[in-house]
Design a protein around this motif. Structure first.
Motif, PDB file in Angstrom:
ATOM      1  N   LEU A  72       0.698  -1.156   0.015  1.00 58.93           N
ATOM      2  CA  LEU A  72       0.020   0.095  -0.121  1.00 58.93           C
ATOM      3  C   LEU A  72       0.525   1.190  -0.027  1.00 58.93           C
ATOM      4  O   LEU A  72       0.365   2.322   0.298  1.00 58.93           O
ATOM      5  N   SER A  73       2.100   1.250  -0.196  1.00 57.11           N
ATOM      6  CA  SER A  73       2.959   2.312   0.033  1.00 57.11           C
ATOM      7  C   SER A  73       2.887   3.280  -0.863  1.00 57.11           C
ATOM      8  O   SER A  73       3.355   4.309  -0.789  1.00 57.11           O
ATOM      9  N   ARG A 123      -5.041   4.413   1.080  1.00 63.32           N
ATOM     10  CA  ARG A 123      -4.364   3.312   1.664  1.00 63.32           C
ATOM     11  C   ARG A 123      -5.154   3.013   3.170  1.00 63.32           C
ATOM     12  O   ARG A 123      -5.177   1.716   3.244  1.00 63.32           O
ATOM     13  N   GLU A 180      -0.541   0.612   9.846  1.00 65.46           N
ATOM     14  CA  GLU A 180      -0.755  -0.319   8.900  1.00 65.46           C
ATOM     15  C   GLU A 180      -0.923  -1.650   9.619  1.00 65.46           C
ATOM     16  O   GLU A 180      -1.827  -2.540   9.541  1.00 65.46           O
TER      17      GLU A 180
END
Length: 363
Positions: free
Chosen positions: A163-164, A171, A198
């Motif tokens: 997801l970076s 995100r 995260e």
């Protein structure tokens, strides 16, 4: 561990004179969402690449589904990997991207379309089969990469910082999507990330890594509330850390001399350090309450002057210099609608917290 689908046993990985991963022992359970968390260079991606078969351990072995993976090539392992860059083919449609792995594996032609349809439904992309990647948003391209990995029905899905590349709002949405997807398909997800939020929001368990070593493996709440040492405590969330020295240890607790705070009597367990030991004494910012009047008896309370207020909408970070003591950070929930901040720079306040909220940290 009887329900482990992945067993990492004494694994070390060296690149020349550099040791990237050192003597890691770790079991990952079937059907769990597991995170490898740590700063850049800690060895988490190298460990993931060894699971995928792109790197081989210098020492130790990895078992997946009870099978020793030593010498097993990536395409023969019961895993699939989603990369940080998505790696979708720009010249192919969504359907062809997802079907690619099946075609390479010589899957019977009659099976391909139903399995692609099933995979796209899982990631909520039904109806997108004819689109090209440049007609999709970043989140949709990420879901194509997920569908392409899931269509092969692996036992384990490996996700390398997936997801970076997304903006903050997308995100957060994809974090929820990934958890929903993992619960839907029921297979093991192993994600590598350097983003503590995260990992905390998605994983069932987290391994925190530093300098090639696993420092602690636990649930998100256990890592946050009961970290094993200074590194984990400081890496997971924000922390007010003070230096202290144990003066006495009794059955009821610890007596600790803390720099800037004086003598404190703290609860302790059987792992409490012996008298004379240097320790870190820490408290999370959200455990600190700020008031203009003196707090009740039983609290650890100190007066301080506000040096900065950082407003984030739902919460404000208030920084104080304590009288005759160190700096302190407190989180204040903005639970009342107001045009002006509740606390302002230069104001003198009481900062107080429960002694039970202290963390006593060794090295």
């Amino acid at each position: 561990m009887s329900d482990a689908i992945i067993s990492i046993q004494g694994v070390t990985k060296r690149f020349g004179e550099v040791t990237a991963v050192e003597r890691v022992d770790l079991d990952i359970r079937a059907g769990e969402f597991f995170a490898l968390l740590g700063p850049s260079g800690c060895g988490k991606t190298t460990l993931l690449r060894m699971l995928a078969g792109f790197e081989q351990p210098s020492e130790g072995r990895i078992l997946i589904g009870g099978q020793d993976m030593t010498g097993v090539q990536p395409n023969h392992r019961p895993v699939n990997m989603v990369f940080q860059s998505y790696a979708v083919f720009p010249h192919m449609t969504v359907f062809d991207n997802v079907a690619y792995g099946l075609k390479v594996a010589h899957t019977p032609r009659g099976e391909i379309a139903p399995r692609v349809k099933e995979a796209l439904a899982m990631v909520q992309l039904s109806g997108y089969e004819a689109r090209k990647p440049d007609q999709l948003s970043g989140g949709q391209r990420q879901r194509v990469a997920l569908a392409r990995a899931l269509v092969k029905r692996p036992k384990v899905l490996l996700l390398d910082e997936p997801l970076s590349a997304l903006d903050a709002k997308l995100r957060e949405a994809m974090q929820i999507e990934l958890v929903r997807l993992q619960q839907t398909v029921g297979i093991t997800f192993v994600i590598v990330t350097h983003d503590q939020d995260e990992a905390l929001s998605m994983a069932d368990r987290i391994a925190v890594m530093e300098s090639g070593h696993v420092r602690q493996v636990a649930s998100p709440q256990t890592l946050y509330e009961f970290p094993s040492g200074r590194f984990v405590a400081d890496f997971i969330g924000k922390m007010n850390l003070f230096e202290g020295k144990v003066v006495a240890r009794e059955a009821a607790g610890l007596s600790v001399e803390v720099e800037g705070l004086g003598r404190l009597e703290l609860p302790a367990d059987e792992r409490a350090p012996a008298p004379g030991r240097a320790v870190g004494i820490a408290v999370r910012p959200e455990k600190v309450e700020l008031t203009r009047s003196a707090p009740p008896e039983g609290s650890v309370a100190r007066r301080g002057t506000v040096t900065q207020v950082a407003y984030y909408g739902d919460v404000s970070y208030v920084f104080l210099d304590l009288e005759d003591g160190p700096a302190l950070n407190a989180n204040v929930i903005n639970d009342e609608r107001a045009a002006e901040p509740h606390f302002v720079k230069g104001e003198t306040l009481w900062a107080a917290w429960n002694p039970r909220d202290f963390l006593v940290l060794g090295e």
